[in-house]
Design an enzyme around this catalytic site. Structure first.
Site, PDB file in Angstrom:
ATOM      1  N   ILE A  10     -12.754   0.749 -10.088  1.00  0.00           N
ATOM      2  CA  ILE A  10     -12.580   1.632 -11.255  1.00  0.00           C
ATOM      3  C   ILE A  10     -13.164   1.017 -12.535  1.00  0.00           C
ATOM      4  CG2 ILE A  10     -10.271   0.898 -12.060  1.00  0.00           C
ATOM      5  CD1 ILE A  10      -9.635   3.994 -12.166  1.00  0.00           C
ATOM      6  N   ASP A  33      -4.561  -3.360 -12.567  1.00  0.00           N
ATOM      7  CA  ASP A  33      -4.223  -3.749 -13.937  1.00  0.00           C
ATOM      8  C   ASP A  33      -4.965  -5.042 -14.313  1.00  0.00           C
ATOM      9  OD1 ASP A  33      -2.920  -3.780 -16.334  1.00  0.00           O
ATOM     10  OD2 ASP A  33      -0.921  -4.259 -15.548  1.00  0.00           O
TER      11      ASP A  33
HETATM   12  P1  ADP Z   1       0.704  -0.332  -8.431  1.00  0.00           P
HETATM   13  O1  ADP Z   1       1.478  -1.478  -9.011  1.00  0.00           O
HETATM   14  O2  ADP Z   1       0.832   0.924  -9.244  1.00  0.00           O
HETATM   15  O3  ADP Z   1       0.985  -0.135  -6.982  1.00  0.00           O
HETATM   16  P2  ADP Z   1      -1.806  -1.703  -7.824  1.00  0.00           P
HETATM   17  O4  ADP Z   1      -2.828  -2.194  -8.773  1.00  0.00           O
HETATM   18  O5  ADP Z   1      -1.075  -2.750  -7.041  1.00  0.00           O
HETATM   19  O6  ADP Z   1      -0.830  -0.755  -8.650  1.00  0.00           O
HETATM   20  O7  ADP Z   1      -2.472  -0.704  -6.804  1.00  0.00           O
HETATM   21  C1  ADP Z   1      -2.781   0.643  -7.106  1.00  0.00           C
HETATM   22  C2  ADP Z   1      -4.018   1.066  -6.333  1.00  0.00           C
HETATM   23  O8  ADP Z   1      -5.170   0.580  -7.000  1.00  0.00           O
HETATM   24  C3  ADP Z   1      -4.092   0.505  -4.915  1.00  0.00           C
HETATM   25  O9  ADP Z   1      -4.448   1.572  -4.032  1.00  0.00           O
HETATM   26  C4  ADP Z   1      -5.199  -0.528  -4.983  1.00  0.00           C
HETATM   27  O10 ADP Z   1      -5.936  -0.599  -3.746  1.00  0.00           O
HETATM   28  C5  ADP Z   1      -6.071   0.052  -6.062  1.00  0.00           C
HETATM   29  N1  ADP Z   1      -6.952  -0.899  -6.734  1.00  0.00           N
HETATM   30  C6  ADP Z   1      -6.835  -2.232  -6.881  1.00  0.00           C
HETATM   31  N2  ADP Z   1      -7.865  -2.722  -7.598  1.00  0.00           N
HETATM   32  C7  ADP Z   1      -8.667  -1.658  -7.903  1.00  0.00           C
HETATM   33  C8  ADP Z   1      -9.913  -1.491  -8.601  1.00  0.00           C
HETATM   34  N3  ADP Z   1     -10.540  -2.528  -9.156  1.00  0.00           N
HETATM   35  N4  ADP Z   1     -10.434  -0.239  -8.690  1.00  0.00           N
HETATM   36  C9  ADP Z   1      -9.811   0.831  -8.170  1.00  0.00           C
HETATM   37  N5  ADP Z   1      -8.634   0.755  -7.499  1.00  0.00           N
HETATM   38  C10 ADP Z   1      -8.075  -0.490  -7.359  1.00  0.00           C
END
Ligand code: ADP
Length: 359
Positions: A10, A33
């Site tokens: 993202i 994040d």
């Molecule tokens: P949460 O704490 O809301 O579960 P996470 O960051 O652990 O948030 O994960 C939310 C989603 O984002 C997961 O499906 C993960 O695979 C995805 N994710 C992690 N890094 C990225 C990235 N760089 N770009 C897009 N999606 C990502």
């Protein structure tokens, strides 16, 4: 505007706003994040420090700093506690509030990760379904372009049964394609419908079943004009003039006719087809517009056309459905099963790494 599924990081998506699946402190963390803060730089953290945190289901906005987007919208997803603690409603609210905030800041495009589907433990398939439902519901009254970004290939899976059924259908179609090709070769070479090569005779002249040229010509015309021969007691086809008019009909004209016949509004049709309003206007105003195959098929799905009519509409755009193409076979699978939900079809196309329907 449509919802698009994309596989990407993202932090690399160019659009007006990206959404961060943050925690309630808004001071950074792991997962998406961490990736967003790392790519944006320290300016983002400094601005986040002034926001006073954020509650689950709500959203706050900051600048994009070094990211290729104007804004970052921070939303806090629910932690999964078994699904009976309002998780779904909170998750829906994350999408809704983020989209509202994006529109309030004049954004035209927004990219979401799968909120809560990582560390917060929301079952991925369910998180995906909530995301698609919440976003499409919002898009009924909005022209935003929304990307749902799937980062990790393992994250996203359609149900095993559906995957298996589609895989079997693809296999069957490939086999049928191969068998048909063989039958066709045999017919051309030996004048027989189907015969294994080993047992085929060396030379048998092809004698058409009907040698009366007049009958054959009439049949070709009937086929070309798609005029059903007269059968007593059956509803008669429209007259020849109408059949000829339809022969000259362009894609755009046929589409608009079908929309009217189905009693749909234009907006209901292009939204259901996941097609951008501007693209629809182009098609509407240019009778000779040639859409792409995914666009033409998206309209066929939105209009809930049966397979033969889908083929007719595609033909107007210069395309045909082929059993040599996985994309075509998957769309055909859904049409034959009477499933006309574009997002369900796109989920399956996505799972099989194919282009998606829509603009
Ligand atoms: P949460 O704490 O809301 O579960 P996470 O960051 O652990 O948030 O994960 C939310 C989603 O984002 C997961 O499906 C993960 O695979 C995805 N994710 C992690 N890094 C990225 C990235 N760089 N770009 C897009 N999606 C990502």
């Amino acid at each position: 505007m449509p919802l698009k599924l994309i596989r990407n990081d993202i932090t690399k998506v160019t659009c007006d706003a990206i959404v961060n699946a943050a925690n309630s402190t808004l001071l950074g963390g792991g997962g998406v994040d961490g990736a967003i803060h790392k790519a944006a730089g320290r300016g983002l953290l400094l601005e986040c420090m002034k926001l006073g945190g954020c509650k689950p289901g709500q959203a706050k906005i900051t600048g994009g700093y070094r990211l290729p987007c104007k804004y970052v919208i921070h939303t806090v997803g629910p932690k999964w506690h078994g699904g009976k603690n309002g998780e779904k409603e909170t998750l829906r609210s994350c999408y809704r509030e983020s989209l509202r905030l994006a529109e309030a800041h004049g954004c035209e495009s927004v990219a979401f990760p799968l909120i809560s589907a990582g560390v917060y433990g929301y079952p991925k398939a369910q998180a995906f379904r909530v995301a698609v439902d919440a976003i499409t519901e919002y898009l009924v009254t909005s022209d935003l372009l929304v990307y749902l970004v799937i980062f990790d290939t393992a994250v996203y899976q359609i149900s095993e049964k559906l995957y298996g059924d589609i895989a079997a259908y693809i296999d069957d179609c490939y086999v049928e394609q191969h068998t048909d090709a063989q039958a066709e070769r045999n017919r051309r070479m030996y004048g027989v419908e189907s015969m294994p090569l080993a047992s085929a005779p060396t030379a048998v002249p092809f004698i058409p079943e009907k040698s009366n040229e007049g009958t054959l010509l009439a049949e070709s015309i009937t086929a070309a004009f798609q005029i059903t021969p007269e059968i007593p007691g059956e509803r008669q086809p429209d007259d020849l003039e109408q059949a000829l008019q339809q022969l000259d009909e362009s894609f755009s004209e046929m589409l608009l006719r079908k929309i009217d016949e189905k009693g749909m509004t234009d907006a209901a049709c292009y939204k259901k087809a996941n097609i951008d309003r501007k693209l629809f206007s182009k098609i509407r105003s240019n009778r000779l517009y040639k859409p792409s195959k995914p666009t033409a098929l998206a309209f066929a799905v939105a209009l809930e056309l049966p397979l033969e009519e889908t083929k007719d509409l595609l033909q107007k755009a210069g395309f045909a459905l082929s059993h040599s193409s996985k994309f075509d076979i998957i769309v055909e699978y859904f049409i034959c099963h009477g499933v006309y939900d574009i997002f369900e079809i796109n989920e399956a196309l996505f799972a099989f790494d194919q282009n998606l329907l829509g603009s």
